[in-house]
Design an enzyme around this catalytic site. Structure first.
Site: not given
Ligand code: F6P
Length: 550
Positions: A211, A359, A514
């Protein structure tokens, strides 16, 4: 009252009424509840689409359910639900709408975010995905050397992995078996290594699903995959366009990575990661099962969305399941919730639900930022039956913990089982029904004695029973049924978050780890900055460095 003048959940009269009712309920046994109401096994059921939901084996009476519905009314669950469906920004800490329901809305629906109808864009992306999936499935998407692509590797993590990876397993019998579809998530290089080691790079397409397109695991794996591909093909950057596509909301970062935005499938910030697999994030799944099946799955989601939005409280399945979780969490001090599917194809289903539920509802402050004084999300766990029966069911049957459990089973085996194996389905399902029966009713000392068991063994062979379960039974495991099941759980989680007054759509809790990992990495590689670490972490890092010969 909390700081914003909202009555705290545990100060509402409805909460107090439930507390009083819990005291009166005491240790009422399911044996008694069934004896008192012989029609309980048919009366305490719901039908939603293809799902038959039996909640008769729960520690509730009609009065409990009424009080729980009162609590839902007092905490504004329906109002928040309607605000979600309208596209209001109910994810307040991120100032975002929460509109995964728009991803499965019909083409002619109108759902506005900031005054703009988002449905045409949803369908435009679905159409673009379908056209791409059809080309790959027809062998028309060729790689750098002109060979058709046959291997699909999805690189993503969390919501950008678990959904398509789970659904690919669930719907295996609907997949094009000539394609190899794999999922890479872990930053441990072993994951990518095992996924590509036997693949021909000339026939391999990487789908980079993120995302944000900033997630370190995904970008690291995608970079390594690109290096592998270009090295193996002895090709330059121009090969990337044929072998990499992106699923993201972040066009700039996708371009920075070297992927043409023509090969990017878009989604939007109003789709949470853990609610995203029916968006572009489902591309790998759509390639595997085909666009038609994917749309059937979306229709299954939509069916339950409509049920949740319109069904009266007494018949509203996500509302009921959510409220049962509230009941056990606070009033029985249940710490966990087991999801036990009696289908091998659902092997990743509970892992998927872990992110969805934990989550979303693993929160300890309310929407106003005040500490909560009640249980929030449970630990979700479980693996497919019958395997679990020979592992951890002992604890559910005779342990000391309250573990509400969902049992999910199907009347018919999936379509393409070898004929000789179809007969095994009745044995699987006999176990399915036997387990909820044993958990509910147990075995009394008298029943044990009547079997001639020596007195000293009677306590060991007694089953107290009274373990609450929901049974969800469907005809067969189809794409639509999968969509129905996932939407049922999505909305159950929503209901609980609404009652608990928490923001179920942010995930700040993953950030700290992180940030610290970024600080620790240079200490491991360069040996600098270790003096800022606490003594435990510093000693562990130093042991690691010396084991690595640094
Ligand atoms: O672990 C946190 C998180 O933000 C999740 O909510 C999400 O699904 C995952 O990391 C992956 O995020 P992205 O799709 O932005 O790589």
């Amino acid at each position: 009252m909390n700081a914003q003048g909202r009555t705290k959940l545990n100060q509402t009269p409805e909460w107090a009424a439930l507390g009083k009712h819990r005291e009166e309920f005491g240790d009422t046994h399911l044996r008694r509840l069934f004896a008192d109401a012989p029609d309980r096994g048919t009366a305490y059921t719901l039908r939603v689409g293809d799902l038959h939901i039996d909640y008769s084996k729960h520690l509730v009476t009609g009065e409990t359910l009424r009080l729980l519905r009162d609590l839902a009314a007092a905490t504004g669950v329906a109002e928040l639900r309607d605000a979600m469906f309208r596209g209001e920004k109910i994810n307040t800490t991120e100032d975002r709408a929460v509109l995964h329901t728009a991803l499965r809305a019909p083409r002619d629906a109108v759902i506005e975010v900031d005054g703009e109808n988002v449905v045409p864009a949803v369908h435009a992306v679905l159409d673009k995905m379908a056209a791409f999936a059809d080309r790959v499935r027809a062998g028309e998407w060729t790689g750098h050397t002109g060979k058709p692509v046959k291997n699909i590797v999805n690189i993503g993590i969390g919501g950008s992995d678990l959904g398509p990876a789970m659904a690919y397993e669930v719907l295996r019998s609907f997949t094009d078996r000539s394609l190899t579809v794999r999922f890479v998530s872990n930053v441990d290089g072993a994951d990518l290594h095992e996924a590509v080691r036997d693949l021909d790079p000339a026939e391999t397409l990487f789908i980079v699903a993120s995302k944000t397109f900033t997630t370190i695991e995904t970008i690291t794996n995608a970079t390594s995959a690109r290096d592998w591909l270009l090295t193996e093909l002895r090709a330059g950057q121009e090969a990337v366009a044929k072998h990499f596509v992106a699923l993201s909301t972040n066009a700039d970062k996708v371009t920075d990575f070297g992927i043409d935005t023509a090969n990017m499938f878009e989604f939007w910030d109003w789709v949470g990661g853990r609610y995203s697999y029916d968006s572009a994030i489902g591309l790998s799944l759509m390639i595997a099962i085909g666009p038609e099946r994917f749309r059937e799955m979306l229709d299954g989601f939509h069916l339950v969305d409509e049920h949740f939005r319109t069904a009266p409280a007494e018949e509203n399945a996500p509302l009921l399941l959510g409220l049962l979780g509230v009941w056990y969490g606070h009033f029985f001090d249940a710490q966990s919730h087991a999801v036990l599917p009696y289908s091998h194809y659902l092997s990743k289903f509970t892992a998927y639900l872990q992110q969805l539920d934990m989550e979303s509802n693993g929160k300890s402050v309310d929407r106003q930022g005040d500490p909560v004084e009640w249980q929030t999300g449970p630990v979700v766990w479980g693996t497919p039956g019958t395997n679990g029966q020979h592992a951890y069911y002992q604890l559910i049957h005779q342990g000391t913990k309250v573990i509400p459990a969902d049992f999910i089973g199907f009347a018919a085996p999936v379509q393409d089982l070898l004929p000789g194996l179809i007969a095994q389905h009745d044995l699987l399902m006999a176990n399915f029904f036997a387990q909820t029966q044993a958990l509910a009713f147990g075995k009394t000392p008298e029943e044990v004695r009547a079997e001639g068991v020596p007195e000293e063994l009677v306590p060991h062979k007694t089953f107290l029973g009274n373990h609450p379960t929901t049974t969800i039974l469907a005809d067969r495991l189809t794409p639509s049924v999968l969509g129905q099941l996932i939407a049922l759980y999505e909305h159950k989680v929503f209901v609980q978050g609404a009652v608990w007054n928490i923001d179920s759509f942010d995930q700040w809790g993953v950030e700290l780890g992180k940030v610290l990992a970024k600080k620790i990495e240079p200490v491991l590689t360069e040996g600098t900055g270790g003096e800022q670490l606490d003594s435990s972490t510093a000693a562990l890092v130093s042991a690691y460095r010396s084991l690595r010969g640094r």
